[in-house]
Design a protein around this motif. Structure first.
Motif, short mmCIF file in Angstrom:
data_model
loop_
_atom_site.label_atom_id
_atom_site.label_comp_id
_atom_site.label_asym_id
_atom_site.label_seq_id
_atom_site.Cartn_x
_atom_site.Cartn_y
_atom_site.Cartn_z
N GLN A 2 0.82 -1.21 0.00
CA GLN A 2 0.00 0.00 0.00
C GLN A 2 0.85 1.26 0.00
O GLN A 2 0.73 2.10 -0.86
CB GLN A 2 -0.90 -0.01 1.24
CG GLN A 2 -1.93 -1.11 1.23
CD GLN A 2 -3.07 -0.80 0.31
OE1 GLN A 2 -3.60 0.30 0.37
NE2 GLN A 2 -3.42 -1.71 -0.56
N TRP A 8 4.34 5.38 -7.28
CA TRP A 8 4.14 4.71 -8.56
C TRP A 8 2.71 4.88 -9.04
O TRP A 8 2.44 5.15 -10.20
CB TRP A 8 4.49 3.23 -8.38
CG TRP A 8 4.14 2.45 -9.59
CD1 TRP A 8 4.82 2.39 -10.75
CD2 TRP A 8 2.97 1.66 -9.75
NE1 TRP A 8 4.16 1.60 -11.63
CE2 TRP A 8 3.02 1.15 -11.06
CE3 TRP A 8 1.89 1.35 -8.93
CZ2 TRP A 8 2.03 0.33 -11.54
CZ3 TRP A 8 0.92 0.54 -9.42
CH2 TRP A 8 0.99 0.04 -10.72
N HIS A 9 1.80 4.77 -8.07
CA HIS A 9 0.39 4.99 -8.35
C HIS A 9 0.18 6.38 -8.92
O HIS A 9 -0.55 6.59 -9.87
CB HIS A 9 -0.41 4.93 -7.04
CG HIS A 9 -1.09 3.63 -6.85
ND1 HIS A 9 -2.00 3.16 -7.75
CD2 HIS A 9 -0.99 2.71 -5.87
CE1 HIS A 9 -2.44 2.00 -7.32
NE2 HIS A 9 -1.84 1.70 -6.19
N TYR A 11 2.19 8.21 -10.47
CA TYR A 11 2.67 8.28 -11.83
C TYR A 11 1.65 7.68 -12.77
O TYR A 11 1.31 8.23 -13.81
CB TYR A 11 3.98 7.50 -11.92
CG TYR A 11 4.68 7.64 -13.24
CD1 TYR A 11 4.87 8.92 -13.80
CD2 TYR A 11 5.14 6.54 -13.92
CE1 TYR A 11 5.51 9.06 -15.01
CE2 TYR A 11 5.78 6.67 -15.13
CZ TYR A 11 5.96 7.94 -15.68
OH TYR A 11 6.58 8.07 -16.87
N TYR A 12 1.14 6.54 -12.34
CA TYR A 12 0.13 5.86 -13.16
C TYR A 12 -1.06 6.76 -13.39
O TYR A 12 -1.59 6.85 -14.49
CB TYR A 12 -0.31 4.57 -12.45
CG TYR A 12 -1.38 3.84 -13.21
CD1 TYR A 12 -1.06 3.15 -14.37
CD2 TYR A 12 -2.71 3.89 -12.80
CE1 TYR A 12 -2.03 2.50 -15.09
CE2 TYR A 12 -3.69 3.24 -13.52
CZ TYR A 12 -3.35 2.55 -14.66
OH TYR A 12 -4.32 1.91 -15.37
N ARG A 15 -0.21 9.55 -15.86
CA ARG A 15 -0.10 9.02 -17.21
C ARG A 15 -1.47 8.77 -17.82
O ARG A 15 -1.75 9.20 -18.92
CB ARG A 15 0.65 7.68 -17.19
CG ARG A 15 2.15 7.83 -17.17
CD ARG A 15 2.67 8.23 -18.51
NE ARG A 15 2.21 7.28 -19.53
CZ ARG A 15 2.91 6.98 -20.60
NH1 ARG A 15 4.09 7.53 -20.79
NH2 ARG A 15 2.42 6.15 -21.49
N ARG A 19 -3.43 10.39 -21.06
CA ARG A 19 -3.88 9.61 -22.21
C ARG A 19 -5.35 9.83 -22.55
O ARG A 19 -5.84 9.19 -23.46
CB ARG A 19 -3.62 8.12 -21.95
CG ARG A 19 -2.29 7.68 -22.51
CD ARG A 19 -2.21 6.21 -22.46
NE ARG A 19 -2.23 5.79 -21.07
CZ ARG A 19 -2.77 4.66 -20.66
NH1 ARG A 19 -3.35 3.87 -21.52
NH2 ARG A 19 -2.74 4.33 -19.39
N ILE A 55 -14.26 2.02 -11.40
CA ILE A 55 -13.09 2.83 -11.72
C ILE A 55 -13.51 4.25 -12.11
O ILE A 55 -13.00 5.24 -11.56
CB ILE A 55 -12.26 2.17 -12.86
CG1 ILE A 55 -11.64 0.88 -12.35
CG2 ILE A 55 -11.19 3.13 -13.36
CD1 ILE A 55 -10.75 0.19 -13.34
N LEU A 66 -7.85 3.89 -10.28
CA LEU A 66 -7.26 2.63 -9.80
C LEU A 66 -6.87 1.76 -10.99
O LEU A 66 -7.62 1.67 -11.97
CB LEU A 66 -8.25 1.86 -8.93
CG LEU A 66 -8.73 2.52 -7.63
CD1 LEU A 66 -9.72 1.62 -6.93
CD2 LEU A 66 -7.55 2.81 -6.72
N GLY A 67 -5.71 1.13 -10.89
CA GLY A 67 -5.31 0.18 -11.93
C GLY A 67 -6.09 -1.11 -11.78
O GLY A 67 -6.66 -1.37 -10.71
N PRO A 68 -6.12 -1.94 -12.84
CA PRO A 68 -6.92 -3.17 -12.77
C PRO A 68 -6.49 -4.11 -11.64
O PRO A 68 -7.33 -4.68 -10.96
CB PRO A 68 -6.72 -3.82 -14.14
CG PRO A 68 -5.61 -3.09 -14.79
CD PRO A 68 -5.51 -1.75 -14.16
N GLY A 69 -5.18 -4.25 -11.45
CA GLY A 69 -4.69 -5.14 -10.39
C GLY A 69 -5.03 -4.59 -9.01
O GLY A 69 -5.40 -5.33 -8.10
N THR A 70 -4.90 -3.27 -8.87
CA THR A 70 -5.21 -2.63 -7.59
C THR A 70 -6.69 -2.80 -7.25
O THR A 70 -7.04 -3.13 -6.12
CB THR A 70 -4.89 -1.12 -7.66
OG1 THR A 70 -3.61 -0.97 -8.25
CG2 THR A 70 -4.90 -0.49 -6.29
N LEU A 71 -7.53 -2.60 -8.26
CA LEU A 71 -8.98 -2.72 -8.03
C LEU A 71 -9.32 -4.14 -7.55
O LEU A 71 -10.02 -4.31 -6.55
CB LEU A 71 -9.75 -2.41 -9.31
CG LEU A 71 -11.27 -2.57 -9.16
CD1 LEU A 71 -11.85 -1.42 -8.38
CD2 LEU A 71 -11.96 -2.71 -10.49
#
Lengths: 127, 206
Positions: A2, A8-9, A11-12, A15, A19, A55, A66-71
């Motif tokens: 966490q 990193w989150h 940054y994600y 990004r 996009r 999301i 949230l990224g797919p893995g995080t979700l």
């Protein structure tokens, strides 16, 4: 994981904002907030939702994407703790809904956050 | 994201996680825009689930997860008692009847959720009468499980897994009932235990 992935989150988030999809996300900078299980609970508080709907809803709530893995990490934990439950799939989408236990936990957490936020902002204004 | 990529990424998750989420996660990923960050995020998620799985199965004091680490203390004791019952009558193998006796011994201590004390005693006597008595053996030896017993343990695990519980003695009883050709199962049936009713009761209490 966490705490370590916060930057990193961040940054994600920036990004994925760049996009497209969401044009203005005023909070994606300093005000970035990420507590995926809490965000999922808050999203489900307004009714059952499937992954993608969550999301987008969370982006609308606080600007965090949230990224797919995080979700699914959050969904796994919440479901194991019986704070959310899955509903029968509709059209190859798998919705979830909040349980009474989840709603109670969300209420308690948000009340704490609200107290903290109020007190913190008041202190800032007093300066 | 392509279906192939979604399937590949999902395959990185632990087996038990996939058993629950595989189908929906593949669908979900296919609807998600692809990109290096989404991919990395999913890989991180898979690593996180592996770490959780390791932590969940770790029994303090052991280095490695053991077969019985998904068992509750009471179920583990029941199996210990089953081994005792087997060695006590000089059996070279742990049979379903021994397992039933082990479960009953533990069940009695726990206050009995499905059986009252008198039924439990009646069942033990009935199971014990079937056992062929031999010379008592030293309990320290290694006793293998009979094929029937192995199936019972597999069924118990399935029953527990369905409710996302660790295997408890109730699940062991369900497992014995499911091995319906065994003598132990027929004793349980004759005492009025019913597979579906027990399942429903456990699910309600969950």
């Amino acid at each position: 994981l966490q705490a370590g992935s916060a930057s990193w989150h961040d940054y994600y988030v920036r990004r994925s904002t760049k996009r497209s999809v969401v044009k203005s996300e005023p909070e994606s900078g300093l005000g970035y907030f990420s507590d995926p299980p809490l965000l999922v609970l808050a999203s489900l508080a307004s009714g059952p939702k499937h992954g993608h709907a969550m999301i987008e809803d969370i982006v609308g709530l606080c600007g965090t994407r949230l990224g797919p893995g995080t979700l699914y990490g959050a969904i796994t934990r919440l479901e194991q703790d019986r704070l959310i439950e899955s509903l029968p799939p509709e059209d190859r989408r798998y919705p979830y809904r909040i349980t009474p236990k989840g709603a109670a936990l969300l209420h308690a957490k948000l009340s704490t956050l609200q107290r903290l936020a109020r007190a913190g902002l008041r202190r800032l204004e007093a300066q | 994201m392509t279906r192939r990529m979604a399937c590949f990424l999902t395959s990185l998750y632990p087996r038990r996680w996939r058993e629950r989420y595989r189908e929906e996660f593949v669908e979900f990923l296919q609807g998600h825009p692809s990109g290096i960050f989404a991919t990395l995020n999913v890989i991180t998620g898979a690593l996180y689930q592996h770490w959780r799985a390791l932590r969940e199965h770790h029994v303090p004091g052991t280095r490695r997860a053991t077969v019985f680490s998904t068992y509750e203390g009471r179920a583990r004791r029941a199996i210990f008692f089953a081994r005792y019952e087997a060695s006590h009558v000089g059996s070279r193998i742990i049979e379903a009847d021994h397992l039933l006796l082990g479960v009953l011994r533990e069940h009695g201590d726990a206050g009995g959720r499905f059986l009252n004390a008198s039924t439990a005693t009646a069942i033990s006597e009935s199971a014990r009468s079937q056992l062929i008595s031999g010379e008592r053996r030293d309990i320290s030896g290694d006793l293998p499980l009979s094929e029937q017993c192995k199936r019972i343990l597999a069924y118990s695990y399935e029953e527990a897994e369905r409710l996302r519980h660790r295997v408890g003695i109730e699940h062991l009883l369900l497992g014995i009932l499911r091995e319906d050709k065994s003598h132990a199962a027929s004793i349980l049936r004759n005492s009025g235990l019913d597979l579906d009713a027990m399942r429903a009761k456990l699910a309600r209490e969950a």
